[in-house]
Design a protein around this motif. Structure first.
Motif, PDB file in Angstrom:
ATOM      1  N   SER A 100       0.836  -1.203   0.000  1.00 31.02           N
ATOM      2  CA  SER A 100       0.000   0.000   0.000  1.00 31.02           C
ATOM      3  C   SER A 100       0.867   1.247   0.000  1.00 31.02           C
ATOM      4  CB  SER A 100      -0.935   0.015   1.209  1.00 31.02           C
ATOM      5  OG  SER A 100      -0.207   0.113   2.425  1.00 31.02           O
ATOM      6  N   THR A 101       0.297   2.327  -0.530  1.00 31.09           N
ATOM      7  CA  THR A 101       0.925   3.645  -0.460  1.00 31.09           C
ATOM      8  C   THR A 101      -0.155   4.697  -0.238  1.00 31.09           C
ATOM      9  OG1 THR A 101       0.720   4.318  -2.781  1.00 31.09           O
ATOM     10  CG2 THR A 101       2.606   2.909  -2.224  1.00 31.09           C
ATOM     11  N   CYS A 102       0.279   5.881   0.181  1.00 31.69           N
ATOM     12  CA  CYS A 102      -0.654   7.004   0.290  1.00 31.69           C
ATOM     13  C   CYS A 102      -0.390   8.012  -0.827  1.00 31.69           C
ATOM     14  CB  CYS A 102      -0.564   7.670   1.663  1.00 31.69           C
ATOM     15  SG  CYS A 102       1.106   8.167   2.143  1.00 31.69           S
ATOM     16  N   THR A 103      -0.075   7.481  -2.002  1.00 33.51           N
ATOM     17  CA  THR A 103       0.054   8.311  -3.194  1.00 33.51           C
ATOM     18  C   THR A 103      -0.948   7.830  -4.239  1.00 33.51           C
ATOM     19  OG1 THR A 103       1.586   9.235  -4.831  1.00 33.51           O
ATOM     20  CG2 THR A 103       1.847   6.907  -4.288  1.00 33.51           C
ATOM     21  N   ILE A 104      -1.172   8.656  -5.270  1.00 38.60           N
ATOM     22  CA  ILE A 104      -2.159   8.306  -6.302  1.00 38.60           C
ATOM     23  C   ILE A 104      -1.508   8.242  -7.688  1.00 38.60           C
ATOM     24  CG2 ILE A 104      -4.169   9.156  -5.046  1.00 38.60           C
ATOM     25  CD1 ILE A 104      -3.926  11.802  -6.550  1.00 38.60           C
ATOM     26  N   LEU A 105      -0.169   8.200  -7.717  1.00 37.56           N
ATOM     27  CA  LEU A 105       0.555   8.175  -8.987  1.00 37.56           C
ATOM     28  C   LEU A 105       0.917   6.746  -9.372  1.00 37.56           C
ATOM     29  CD1 LEU A 105       2.914  11.252  -8.494  1.00 37.56           C
ATOM     30  CD2 LEU A 105       0.710  11.162  -9.683  1.00 37.56           C
ATOM     31  N   ASN A 106       0.732   6.410 -10.635  1.00 41.86           N
ATOM     32  CA  ASN A 106       0.999   5.052 -11.114  1.00 41.86           C
ATOM     33  C   ASN A 106       2.435   4.611 -10.894  1.00 41.86           C
ATOM     34  OD1 ASN A 106      -1.635   4.894 -12.013  1.00 41.86           O
ATOM     35  ND2 ASN A 106      -1.138   5.349 -14.144  1.00 41.86           N
ATOM     36  N   GLN A 107       3.371   5.557 -10.994  1.00 45.82           N
ATOM     37  CA  GLN A 107       4.792   5.196 -10.884  1.00 45.82           C
ATOM     38  C   GLN A 107       5.098   4.465  -9.582  1.00 45.82           C
ATOM     39  OE1 GLN A 107       3.575   8.140 -11.942  1.00 45.82           O
ATOM     40  NE2 GLN A 107       5.112   9.322 -13.069  1.00 45.82           N
ATOM     41  N   GLU A 108       4.383   4.829  -8.515  1.00 48.19           N
ATOM     42  CA  GLU A 108       4.650   4.234  -7.199  1.00 48.19           C
ATOM     43  C   GLU A 108       3.649   3.136  -6.851  1.00 48.19           C
ATOM     44  OE1 GLU A 108       5.911   7.319  -4.134  1.00 48.19           O
ATOM     45  OE2 GLU A 108       4.830   8.553  -5.587  1.00 48.19           O
ATOM     46  N   ASN A 109       2.696   2.906  -7.708  1.00 47.55           N
ATOM     47  CA  ASN A 109       1.632   1.954  -7.416  1.00 47.55           C
ATOM     48  C   ASN A 109       1.606   0.817  -8.442  1.00 47.55           C
ATOM     49  OD1 ASN A 109       0.889   3.489  -5.188  1.00 47.55           O
ATOM     50  ND2 ASN A 109      -0.571   4.715  -6.337  1.00 47.55           N
ATOM     51  N   SER A 110       0.776   0.945  -9.453  1.00 48.16           N
ATOM     52  CA  SER A 110       0.609  -0.153 -10.415  1.00 48.16           C
ATOM     53  C   SER A 110       1.906  -0.458 -11.152  1.00 48.16           C
ATOM     54  CB  SER A 110      -0.502   0.188 -11.408  1.00 48.16           C
ATOM     55  OG  SER A 110      -0.271   1.426 -12.047  1.00 48.16           O
ATOM     56  N   ASP A 111       2.719   0.564 -11.432  1.00 47.71           N
ATOM     57  CA  ASP A 111       3.980   0.317 -12.144  1.00 47.71           C
ATOM     58  C   ASP A 111       4.939  -0.521 -11.293  1.00 47.71           C
ATOM     59  OD1 ASP A 111       2.911   1.852 -14.132  1.00 47.71           O
ATOM     60  OD2 ASP A 111       4.319   3.532 -13.934  1.00 47.71           O
ATOM     61  N   VAL A 112       4.987  -0.226 -10.001  1.00 47.26           N
ATOM     62  CA  VAL A 112       5.847  -0.991  -9.090  1.00 47.26           C
ATOM     63  C   VAL A 112       5.390  -2.446  -9.028  1.00 47.26           C
ATOM     64  CG1 VAL A 112       6.518  -1.290  -6.660  1.00 47.26           C
ATOM     65  CG2 VAL A 112       6.574   0.977  -7.695  1.00 47.26           C
ATOM     66  N   ILE A 113       4.079  -2.638  -8.910  1.00 47.68           N
ATOM     67  CA  ILE A 113       3.541  -4.006  -8.834  1.00 47.68           C
ATOM     68  C   ILE A 113       3.811  -4.766 -10.127  1.00 47.68           C
ATOM     69  CG2 ILE A 113       1.425  -5.354  -8.620  1.00 47.68           C
ATOM     70  CD1 ILE A 113       2.474  -4.098  -5.997  1.00 47.68           C
ATOM     71  N   SER A 114       3.619  -4.112 -11.263  1.00 46.02           N
ATOM     72  CA  SER A 114       3.877  -4.771 -12.550  1.00 46.02           C
ATOM     73  C   SER A 114       5.342  -5.163 -12.671  1.00 46.02           C
ATOM     74  CB  SER A 114       3.478  -3.840 -13.705  1.00 46.02           C
ATOM     75  OG  SER A 114       2.087  -3.597 -13.680  1.00 46.02           O
ATOM     76  N   ASN A 115       6.237  -4.275 -12.249  1.00 46.91           N
ATOM     77  CA  ASN A 115       7.671  -4.580 -12.297  1.00 46.91           C
ATOM     78  C   ASN A 115       8.013  -5.757 -11.382  1.00 46.91           C
ATOM     79  OD1 ASN A 115       8.300  -2.586 -14.147  1.00 46.91           O
ATOM     80  ND2 ASN A 115       8.770  -1.053 -12.593  1.00 46.91           N
ATOM     81  N   PHE A 116       7.421  -5.770 -10.183  1.00 45.91           N
ATOM     82  CA  PHE A 116       7.690  -6.855  -9.235  1.00 45.91           C
ATOM     83  C   PHE A 116       7.212  -8.196  -9.790  1.00 45.91           C
ATOM     84  CE2 PHE A 116       6.125  -9.538  -5.738  1.00 45.91           C
ATOM     85  CZ  PHE A 116       7.317  -9.739  -5.045  1.00 45.91           C
ATOM     86  N   LEU A 117       5.994  -8.218 -10.312  1.00 47.07           N
ATOM     87  CA  LEU A 117       5.446  -9.475 -10.837  1.00 47.07           C
ATOM     88  C   LEU A 117       6.235  -9.989 -12.040  1.00 47.07           C
ATOM     89  CD1 LEU A 117       1.614  -8.762 -10.529  1.00 47.07           C
ATOM     90  CD2 LEU A 117       2.964 -10.391  -9.193  1.00 47.07           C
ATOM     91  N   SER A 118       6.793  -9.082 -12.828  1.00 42.66           N
ATOM     92  CA  SER A 118       7.586  -9.506 -13.991  1.00 42.66           C
ATOM     93  C   SER A 118       8.868 -10.205 -13.561  1.00 42.66           C
ATOM     94  CB  SER A 118       7.919  -8.297 -14.875  1.00 42.66           C
ATOM     95  OG  SER A 118       8.864  -7.442 -14.241  1.00 42.66           O
ATOM     96  N   GLN A 119       9.312  -9.945 -12.326  1.00 47.00           N
ATOM     97  CA  GLN A 119      10.543 -10.543 -11.805  1.00 47.00           C
ATOM     98  C   GLN A 119      10.284 -11.683 -10.814  1.00 47.00           C
ATOM     99  OE1 GLN A 119      12.939  -7.311 -10.188  1.00 47.00           O
ATOM    100  NE2 GLN A 119      12.245  -5.943 -11.823  1.00 47.00           N
ATOM    101  N   HIS A 120       9.028 -11.848 -10.403  1.00 44.41           N
ATOM    102  CA  HIS A 120       8.693 -12.852  -9.378  1.00 44.41           C
ATOM    103  C   HIS A 120       7.474 -13.658  -9.829  1.00 44.41           C
ATOM    104  CE1 HIS A 120      11.434 -11.403  -6.164  1.00 44.41           C
ATOM    105  NE2 HIS A 120      11.268 -10.234  -6.758  1.00 44.41           N
ATOM    106  N   SER A 121       7.735 -14.673 -10.643  1.00 44.19           N
ATOM    107  CA  SER A 121       6.639 -15.486 -11.174  1.00 44.19           C
ATOM    108  C   SER A 121       5.967 -16.326 -10.096  1.00 44.19           C
ATOM    109  CB  SER A 121       7.166 -16.398 -12.294  1.00 44.19           C
ATOM    110  OG  SER A 121       8.197 -17.242 -11.796  1.00 44.19           O
ATOM    111  N   GLU A 122       6.591 -16.415  -8.910  1.00 42.82           N
ATOM    112  CA  GLU A 122       5.999 -17.194  -7.817  1.00 42.82           C
ATOM    113  C   GLU A 122       4.855 -16.445  -7.130  1.00 42.82           C
ATOM    114  OE1 GLU A 122       9.421 -14.979  -5.677  1.00 42.82           O
ATOM    115  OE2 GLU A 122       8.824 -15.603  -7.699  1.00 42.82           O
TER     116      GLU A 122
END
Length: 444
Positions: free
Chosen positions: A381-403
């Motif tokens: 979770s974050t208290c920001t509303i910008l994609n760079q710190e939210n959905s983009d971070v999650i997408s980057n993490f999932l691309s590196q962690h298939s588990e």
């Protein structure tokens, strides 16, 4: 004039302009001076109002003084506070604002400053303020009108569109609501509502969290319930990450970025020491964990809270792999979702800060991922509303962690995900609460 709310507002604004935090500075002034509740409300309104509308007030003052930055800090803040009252507080007559401002100039300065302040404010009253609508550049116009840095506006327009951006901008200068969470270990919503009403509060249910109530008329920190640990002050949006976690009483949980501990305490209230339940609260600095310990003791959950001064990115040598049932990462972020409550953020943060924080957030996710048990859930979770710190971070993490796989976040909440998204996004204009992002990831 020692307890004059306008004088104290000018002094407070001068310190905030020098780098002090508005909420901390206000609390200090209120505690150190003997003011009526009415004067406290006026002083608070002026201080937050001037900070919230600073770019607008700078624009207005430039029509009468070309370089306001050359003025002594207190003189500039005095003029801003007077213009703020004239423009935004319609119940105070101009003559009262003028007289009070001249008296403050007499108190704090010499005759030349008093004459200058008198002349500027007479000109404001006689000529009127310049029109923001005459600014031709649309982004600049929105920046001046809503007093938000242009880069934030550009990012919001790009990510959310013009209509949603304007809706957010219109909402962030509205007063913050005061929300509390009741301690389900020792009380219930019905009893808390009855007790608060008997103490003179107005109370209504939250539309964001079942465990939250919105209270007004005075500070919730003055309630006997707060002192007894039956309630705590927490924004209703900030409750969503823990609300979504489906905690079991026997869980071993990591709160990776815990201070000041609101979510740690919320987790702890659902754990049972006898069943082995505990929450580890990390923070970079030991002194910040003092507040976590104090809150845990006040809320009667200190037995299950274990604090540790540790950078979550360095967890590897502290715990063995697959140690925790659940992990919460309430990540350090730009705080753009808190602009209403912490107005300085709109001027202090830069796009480079957002990019830097996104890297830190991803590093924290990478570091703690191995400590989660298979089948366990990581809540980000974050208290920001910008994609760079939210959905983009999650997408980057999932691309590196298939588990890991993405879960639907709203199953345990009273609000829903937007537009078929699996994460929950709350914008400041949705419920006039803080902006928040909540996402759940399961380790397969």
């Amino acid at each position: 004039m020692e307890n004059n709310p306008r004088l104290l507002a000018v002094k407070t604004l001068s310190k905030i302009s020098g780098g002090a935090y508005s909420n901390l500075q206000l609390n200090q002034v209120i505690n150190n001076n003997n003011m009526s509740n009415r004067d406290i409300r006026l002083m608070t309104n002026i201080v937050y109002g001037v900070v919230q509308h600073r770019l607008t007030l700078e624009f207005y003052l430039k029509a009468f003084i070309k370089d306001g930055n050359k003025l002594d800090t207190w003189v500039r803040e005095l003029l801003y506070s007077a213009i703020y009252q004239m423009k935004f507080l319609d119940k105070i007559p101009n003559r009262a604002i003028l007289n009070e401002s001249i008296n403050i100039a007499k108190k704090l300065g010499h005759a030349g400053i008093r004459k200058m302040v008198t002349g500027v404010l007479h000109a404001v009253i006689n000529k009127g303020l310049p029109s923001i609508d005459e600014i031709s550049d649309n982004t600049k116009k929105l920046s001046i009108k809503y007093s938000v840095s242009e880069w934030i506006i550009n990012e919001l327009i790009q990510q959310l569109g013009m209509n949603k951006t304007i809706s957010i901008l219109e909402s962030i200068n509205l007063p913050s609501k005061q929300s509390i969470r009741f301690n389900s270990l020792v009380t219930n919503k019905s009893d808390v509502k009855t007790a608060l009403i008997s103490e003179g509060y107005s109370v209504e249910d939250s539309k964001v969290s079942e465990n939250s109530l919105l209270v007004s008329k005075k500070s919730a920190a003055k309630s006997e319930l707060f002192k007894m640990g039956k309630i705590t002050i927490q924004d209703e949006s900030a409750m969503l990450p823990v609300d979504s976690m489906k905690i079991k009483a026997s869980d071993c949980i990591l709160d990776a970025c815990s201070a000041p501990g609101g979510k740690t305490i919320q987790i702890a209230e659902q754990l049972d020491e006898k069943l082995g339940g505990k929450v580890y609260a990390f923070d970079l600095h030991e002194k910040r964990l003092v507040k976590v310990k104090e809150n845990a003791k006040r809320m009667h959950v200190d037995a299950v809270v274990k604090t540790k001064a540790l950078d979550a990115r360095k967890i590897n040598n502290e715990f063995e792999d697959e140690y925790f049932d659940k992990i919460l990462i309430d990540a350090p972020c730009s705080g753009i979702g808190l602009i209403r409550r912490k107005p300085e953020i709109r001027y202090e943060k830069k796009i480079s800060d957002v990019e830097h924080l996104a890297n830190i957030q991803l590093d924290i996710l990478d570091a703690v991922a191995g400590k989660l048990k298979h089948g366990g859930v990581l809540t980000y979770s974050t208290c920001t509303i910008l994609n760079q710190e939210n959905s983009d971070v999650i997408s980057n993490f999932l691309s590196q962690h298939s588990e890991f796989e993405l879960l639907k976040t709203d199953e345990n909440l009273i609000i829903n995900c937007k537009d078929n998204e699996k994460w929950v996004r709350v914008f400041p204009d949705d419920f006039n609460s803080d902006g928040f992002f909540v996402c759940k990831l399961r380790k397969k």
